[in-house]
Write an enzyme that holds these catalytic residues in place. Structure first.
Site, PDB file in Angstrom:
ATOM      1  N   HIS A   1      14.701  -0.434   3.732  1.00  0.00           N
ATOM      2  CA  HIS A   1      14.757  -0.538   2.259  1.00  0.00           C
ATOM      3  C   HIS A   1      14.583   0.822   1.604  1.00  0.00           C
ATOM      4  CE1 HIS A   1      15.260  -4.643   1.034  1.00  0.00           C
ATOM      5  NE2 HIS A   1      14.299  -5.072   1.817  1.00  0.00           N
TER       6      HIS A   1
ATOM      7  N   CYS B   1      15.272 -11.726   3.421  1.00  0.00           N
ATOM      8  CA  CYS B   1      14.817 -10.666   2.521  1.00  0.00           C
ATOM      9  C   CYS B   1      14.530 -11.267   1.158  1.00  0.00           C
ATOM     10  CB  CYS B   1      15.896  -9.590   2.422  1.00  0.00           C
ATOM     11  SG  CYS B   1      15.461  -8.211   1.345  1.00  0.00           S
ATOM     12  N   LEU B   2      13.436 -10.849   0.545  1.00  0.00           N
ATOM     13  CA  LEU B   2      13.106 -11.342  -0.793  1.00  0.00           C
ATOM     14  C   LEU B   2      14.140 -10.933  -1.830  1.00  0.00           C
ATOM     15  CD1 LEU B   2       9.249 -10.737  -0.764  1.00  0.00           C
ATOM     16  CD2 LEU B   2      10.484 -12.883  -0.373  1.00  0.00           C
TER      17      LEU B   2
ATOM     18  N   HIS C   1      12.592  -3.233   8.905  1.00  0.00           N
ATOM     19  CA  HIS C   1      13.207  -3.793   7.694  1.00  0.00           C
ATOM     20  C   HIS C   1      12.730  -3.044   6.448  1.00  0.00           C
ATOM     21  CE1 HIS C   1      14.677  -7.372   5.297  1.00  0.00           C
ATOM     22  NE2 HIS C   1      13.808  -6.850   4.439  1.00  0.00           N
ATOM     23  N   GLU C   2      11.426  -2.846   6.342  1.00  0.00           N
ATOM     24  CA  GLU C   2      10.874  -2.195   5.138  1.00  0.00           C
ATOM     25  C   GLU C   2      11.250  -0.712   5.080  1.00  0.00           C
ATOM     26  OE1 GLU C   2       9.991  -4.092   2.824  1.00  0.00           O
ATOM     27  OE2 GLU C   2       9.734  -5.873   4.063  1.00  0.00           O
TER      28      GLU C   2
ATOM     29  N   GLN D   1      12.102  -2.872  -4.248  1.00  0.00           N
ATOM     30  CA  GLN D   1      12.343  -4.294  -4.468  1.00  0.00           C
ATOM     31  C   GLN D   1      11.676  -4.801  -5.746  1.00  0.00           C
ATOM     32  OE1 GLN D   1      11.390  -5.367  -0.133  1.00  0.00           O
ATOM     33  NE2 GLN D   1      12.830  -6.944  -0.797  1.00  0.00           N
TER      34      GLN D   1
ATOM     35  N   GLY E   1       6.509  -8.703   3.799  1.00  0.00           N
ATOM     36  CA  GLY E   1       6.623  -7.278   3.536  1.00  0.00           C
ATOM     37  C   GLY E   1       7.361  -7.080   2.230  1.00  0.00           C
TER      38      GLY E   1
END
Length: 184
Positions: A150, A104-105, A146-147, A61, A56
């Site tokens: 963000h 997380c990226l 999670h997304e 991000q 995701g």
């Protein structure tokens, strides 16, 4: 995104925004223009997510403070969920609260046991402006929560407390943690 094409095939890989960048801790703006620029952003998000081997990715991000995210994520039954949501709203997060590993990226190489519900529903729009409702269970429910976090200006580390929080802060480094505007 062109109908029938592979998501991200026409996108460019963008640099990831990492913890320490204030954009990760600011709520994102609603999308008001549904057109070629939004379609290009969605393509770029897919290309970047795949290049980084994520499941995701939210627009902030990659430095875009807009309410958009993409996903290509399995659920606990290994069913693949692929798509995007513009102006998402988490309308349900319920069921059993499960603490599981979350990464997380924007916090590369780090992971912590984070509590999330095992069922989530997100409502929003497609890149064409059509209404969409996405239901997730298990790992995919975790991804949806999670997304959407963000886009509200939160990272999973903000949900940690106690020993888990202290361990993650040590791994990140106090300077990066405070530069990110994350309460320590």
């Amino acid at each position: 995104m062109r109908h029938g094409s592979i998501p991200g095939a026409h996108g460019r890989v963008r640099p990831l925004t990492l913890l320490g960048d204030p954009i990760l801790h600011q709520p994102c703006d609603e999308v008001t223009a549904f057109g070629p620029e939004l379609a290009a952003l969605v393509e770029d998000l897919f290309a970047t997510m795949y290049a980084a081997r994520g499941v995701g990715l939210a627009a902030n991000q990659v430095g875009e403070p807009l309410r958009v995210f993409v996903y290509d994520c399995p659920d606990d039954d290994d069913v693949r969920h692929l798509g995007h949501v513009v102006n998402p709203r988490l309308v349900e997060a319920d069921g059993v609260a499960v603490r599981g590993p979350e990464g997380c990226l924007s916090l590369p190489g780090l992971e912590a046991g984070t509590e999330r519900y095992d069922h989530a529903v997100v409502e929003g729009r497609t890149v064409a402006g059509e209404p969409v409702t996405v239901h997730g269970t298990g790992f995919f429910a975790r991804c949806l929560q999670h997304e959407t976090d963000h886009l509200e200006g939160r990272v999973y580390a903000d949900r940690l407390a106690g020993l888990r929080r202290r361990r993650l802060i040590r791994r990140i480094g106090r300077a990066s943690w405070h530069r990110a505007g994350t309460p320590g």
